[in-house]
Write an enzyme that holds these catalytic residues in place. Sequence first.
Site, PDB file in Angstrom:
ATOM      1  CG  PHE A 148      30.825 -91.196   3.425  1.00  0.00           C
ATOM      2  CD1 PHE A 148      31.403 -92.447   3.584  1.00  0.00           C
ATOM      3  CD2 PHE A 148      29.474 -91.058   3.712  1.00  0.00           C
ATOM      4  CE1 PHE A 148      30.650 -93.533   4.029  1.00  0.00           C
ATOM      5  CE2 PHE A 148      28.713 -92.130   4.152  1.00  0.00           C
ATOM      6  CZ  PHE A 148      29.305 -93.372   4.314  1.00  0.00           C
ATOM      7  CE  LYS A 172      30.754 -80.064   0.031  1.00  0.00           C
ATOM      8  NZ  LYS A 172      31.032 -81.108   1.057  1.00  0.00           N
ATOM      9  CD  GLU A 175      31.240 -82.528   5.004  1.00  0.00           C
ATOM     10  OE1 GLU A 175      31.199 -82.974   3.842  1.00  0.00           O
ATOM     11  OE2 GLU A 175      30.245 -82.069   5.605  1.00  0.00           O
ATOM     12  NE  ARG A 176      30.102 -87.671   6.397  1.00  0.00           N
ATOM     13  CZ  ARG A 176      28.967 -88.345   6.446  1.00  0.00           C
ATOM     14  NH1 ARG A 176      28.816 -89.299   7.343  1.00  0.00           N
ATOM     15  NH2 ARG A 176      27.994 -88.087   5.620  1.00  0.00           N
ATOM     16  CB  SER A 225      21.429 -88.690   2.198  1.00  0.00           C
ATOM     17  OG  SER A 225      21.557 -87.322   2.517  1.00  0.00           O
ATOM     18  CB  CYS A 280      23.907 -95.646  -3.554  1.00  0.00           C
ATOM     19  SG  CYS A 280      24.733 -95.808  -5.132  1.00  0.00           S
ATOM     20  CD  GLU A 382      20.707 -94.965   1.909  1.00  0.00           C
ATOM     21  OE1 GLU A 382      20.658 -93.757   2.210  1.00  0.00           O
ATOM     22  OE2 GLU A 382      21.237 -95.391   0.868  1.00  0.00           O
TER      23      GLU A 382
HETATM   24  P1  NAD Z   1      25.149 -86.647   2.442  1.00  0.00           P
HETATM   25  O1  NAD Z   1      23.872 -86.343   1.774  1.00  0.00           O
HETATM   26  O2  NAD Z   1      25.245 -86.498   3.913  1.00  0.00           O
HETATM   27  O3  NAD Z   1      26.331 -85.710   1.844  1.00  0.00           O
HETATM   28  C1  NAD Z   1      26.545 -85.599   0.459  1.00  0.00           C
HETATM   29  C2  NAD Z   1      27.160 -84.236   0.171  1.00  0.00           C
HETATM   30  O4  NAD Z   1      26.241 -83.222   0.559  1.00  0.00           O
HETATM   31  C3  NAD Z   1      28.452 -83.970   0.939  1.00  0.00           C
HETATM   32  O5  NAD Z   1      29.359 -83.322   0.075  1.00  0.00           O
HETATM   33  C4  NAD Z   1      28.010 -83.060   2.065  1.00  0.00           C
HETATM   34  O6  NAD Z   1      29.015 -82.158   2.470  1.00  0.00           O
HETATM   35  C5  NAD Z   1      26.843 -82.307   1.463  1.00  0.00           C
HETATM   36  N1  NAD Z   1      25.842 -81.931   2.464  1.00  0.00           N
HETATM   37  C6  NAD Z   1      25.507 -82.605   3.587  1.00  0.00           C
HETATM   38  N2  NAD Z   1      24.548 -81.965   4.249  1.00  0.00           N
HETATM   39  C7  NAD Z   1      24.244 -80.866   3.535  1.00  0.00           C
HETATM   40  C8  NAD Z   1      23.313 -79.802   3.724  1.00  0.00           C
HETATM   41  N3  NAD Z   1      22.492 -79.750   4.768  1.00  0.00           N
HETATM   42  N4  NAD Z   1      23.275 -78.832   2.793  1.00  0.00           N
HETATM   43  C9  NAD Z   1      24.082 -78.861   1.714  1.00  0.00           C
HETATM   44  N5  NAD Z   1      24.987 -79.842   1.498  1.00  0.00           N
HETATM   45  C10 NAD Z   1      25.069 -80.838   2.393  1.00  0.00           C
HETATM   46  O7  NAD Z   1      25.555 -88.134   1.985  1.00  0.00           O
HETATM   47  P2  NAD Z   1      26.750 -89.037   2.517  1.00  0.00           P
HETATM   48  O8  NAD Z   1      26.426 -89.511   3.892  1.00  0.00           O
HETATM   49  O9  NAD Z   1      28.051 -88.388   2.276  1.00  0.00           O
HETATM   50  O10 NAD Z   1      26.641 -90.250   1.505  1.00  0.00           O
HETATM   51  C11 NAD Z   1      25.813 -91.361   1.691  1.00  0.00           C
HETATM   52  C12 NAD Z   1      24.510 -91.194   0.960  1.00  0.00           C
HETATM   53  O11 NAD Z   1      24.749 -91.017  -0.434  1.00  0.00           O
HETATM   54  C13 NAD Z   1      23.616 -92.422   1.054  1.00  0.00           C
HETATM   55  O12 NAD Z   1      22.284 -92.000   1.218  1.00  0.00           O
HETATM   56  C14 NAD Z   1      23.797 -93.106  -0.292  1.00  0.00           C
HETATM   57  O13 NAD Z   1      22.719 -93.920  -0.700  1.00  0.00           O
HETATM   58  C15 NAD Z   1      23.931 -91.927  -1.179  1.00  0.00           C
HETATM   59  N6  NAD Z   1      24.600 -92.270  -2.422  1.00  0.00           N
HETATM   60  C16 NAD Z   1      23.841 -92.330  -3.542  1.00  0.00           C
HETATM   61  C17 NAD Z   1      24.423 -92.688  -4.741  1.00  0.00           C
HETATM   62  C18 NAD Z   1      23.597 -92.764  -5.990  1.00  0.00           C
HETATM   63  O14 NAD Z   1      24.190 -92.872  -7.040  1.00  0.00           O
HETATM   64  N7  NAD Z   1      22.284 -92.707  -5.927  1.00  0.00           N
HETATM   65  C19 NAD Z   1      25.794 -92.987  -4.795  1.00  0.00           C
HETATM   66  C20 NAD Z   1      26.547 -92.894  -3.625  1.00  0.00           C
HETATM   67  C21 NAD Z   1      25.933 -92.532  -2.442  1.00  0.00           C
END
Ligand code: NAD
Length: 496
Positions: A148, A172, A175-176, A225, A280, A382
């Site tokens: 998101f 994909k 969704e937020r 994450s 991140c 985090e």
């Molecule tokens: P998230 O992991 O909750 O979601 C990321 C994606 O995964 C979304 O599209 C979501 O729909 C999907 N998803 C969520 N739960 C899932 C599941 N159980 N099974 C399959 N798919 C699932 O992350 P977020 O809250 O949207 O984003 C924040 C996180 O992303 C933080 O931890 C941040 O550090 C990380 N991030 C990392 C980078 C990097 O380059 N390392 C960059 C941006 C964000």
Amino acid sequence: MTMIGHLIDGVMREDAARTQNVFNPSTGAASKQVALASVETVEEAIAAAERAFPAWRDTPPAKRAQVMYRFKALLEEHADKICEMIGEEHGKIAHDAAGELQRGIENVEYACGAPELLKGEHSRNVGPGIDSWSEFQPLGVVAGITPFNFPAMVPLWMYPMAIVCGNTFVLKPSERDPSSTLFIAELLQEAGLPNGVINVVNGDKEAVDVLLSDERIKAVSFVGSTPIAEYIYSTANANGKRCQALGGAKNHAIVMPDADMDNAVNQLLGAAFGSSGERCMALSVAVAVGDEAADTLVSKLKEAMKPLKVGGYSDRSNDFGPVITRAHQQKVNGYIDSAEADGAAVVVDGRNPQVEGFEDGFFVGATLIDNVTPEMVSYKEEIFGPVLQVVRANSMEEAMQLINDHEYGNGTCIFTRDGEAARYFSDHIQVGMVGINVPLPVPVSYHSFGGWKRSLFGDLHAYGPDAVRFYTKRKTITQRWPSSGVREGVSFSFPS
Ligand code: NAD
């Protein structure tokens, strides 16, 4: 209520197995709904991408790049609208959204260099009359799953490069805050991309699991994450797919006693609290070396934080906006509670700020916590909120050991005037992206982005030169055209 749907085979659709509210985090109101794709909808998107692949694969790279030139122009033309969409659903202030979009556009610019990037490698006369070359062929249908916090930029890390390399794509998004991501994909379609080359399916785990298991998907890029990144990486690999999965972070800045403290404080403010710490690459831990440096740092930070303004996304005078959801606001507050309960000192407390006119928004004010120690949960995990923790170390070695021992290794920074110390730091720190007096060392588009340890699962980093490798397969061809009349004898020895 507005429904945010999907883009499949060049057509906008709203089919939804289920739906979910999309909030405006500044007001707390649910103003839209997003369609959560069913298995069938995702399969249709994959089928569209598979149909589009043969013709797109054979389209000359220069022609593919021309679509990206038009796409860049459209992104610039619609920048204000995109930033408004990001602000409304993510909560970041317009100037921050503009920075995100600019970084995304730079990835489109890099993708415009496809003919150069895909030139391959050629060696003449590897043997008598024998030439050999390597070319980089597309994989087929590839998928991206994005978080998101950068709804415009992170998808743009992925599909422009994947597409100019000749692949077709199923995205994909989160969704937020899906609107800006979907709108940007429509602009790419408008730029002249054939139907089916880019497809966007909104959804949740159900949609993701189709992308991870369907054998037509050849590679998966994920950003999100760490627990989900690990799941994506292991599942995609088990299903025979190439995968890169970028995860979470806990980025430390070492503040050396010789640092320009006022400069370090200014840099830390932006890097810790910009975008509410939902980056991140946010600096969430300052490790001060020596008590004197720590005392100076904390008192200067406390003073500098007084004028910081948290508020709604549309007021450009605000420094940062809300966090993404009510649940996340409570989670961030919970980490501050736990640090306090563990004996750390909450020097500036951002829990439950009053934001006039936005009483139901998901706000957390800038928070500074001193005397944090490595055993505390708030240090280990985090937080992803506007919370800066200060850890006190006795030496640079001790400070570096903390960073090297942490499970994450995304970004880090050292503030110092000592070149020798800085060089030692960059040589020995176990982190993928390092800043020297640079708080957010996000690589430019012609380098590549990625952390170490549990911040990245996979070998290749995102965007830049690594993306050309990730989205292509090397094929090496060795060729001989014997002169007419020349016949070789039989040989049973290894080619030499
Ligand atoms: P998230 O992991 O909750 O979601 C990321 C994606 O995964 C979304 O599209 C979501 O729909 C999907 N998803 C969520 N739960 C899932 C599941 N159980 N099974 C399959 N798919 C699932 O992350 P977020 O809250 O949207 O984003 C924040 C996180 O992303 C933080 O931890 C941040 O550090 C990380 N991030 C990392 C980078 C990097 O380059 N390392 C960059 C941006 C964000």
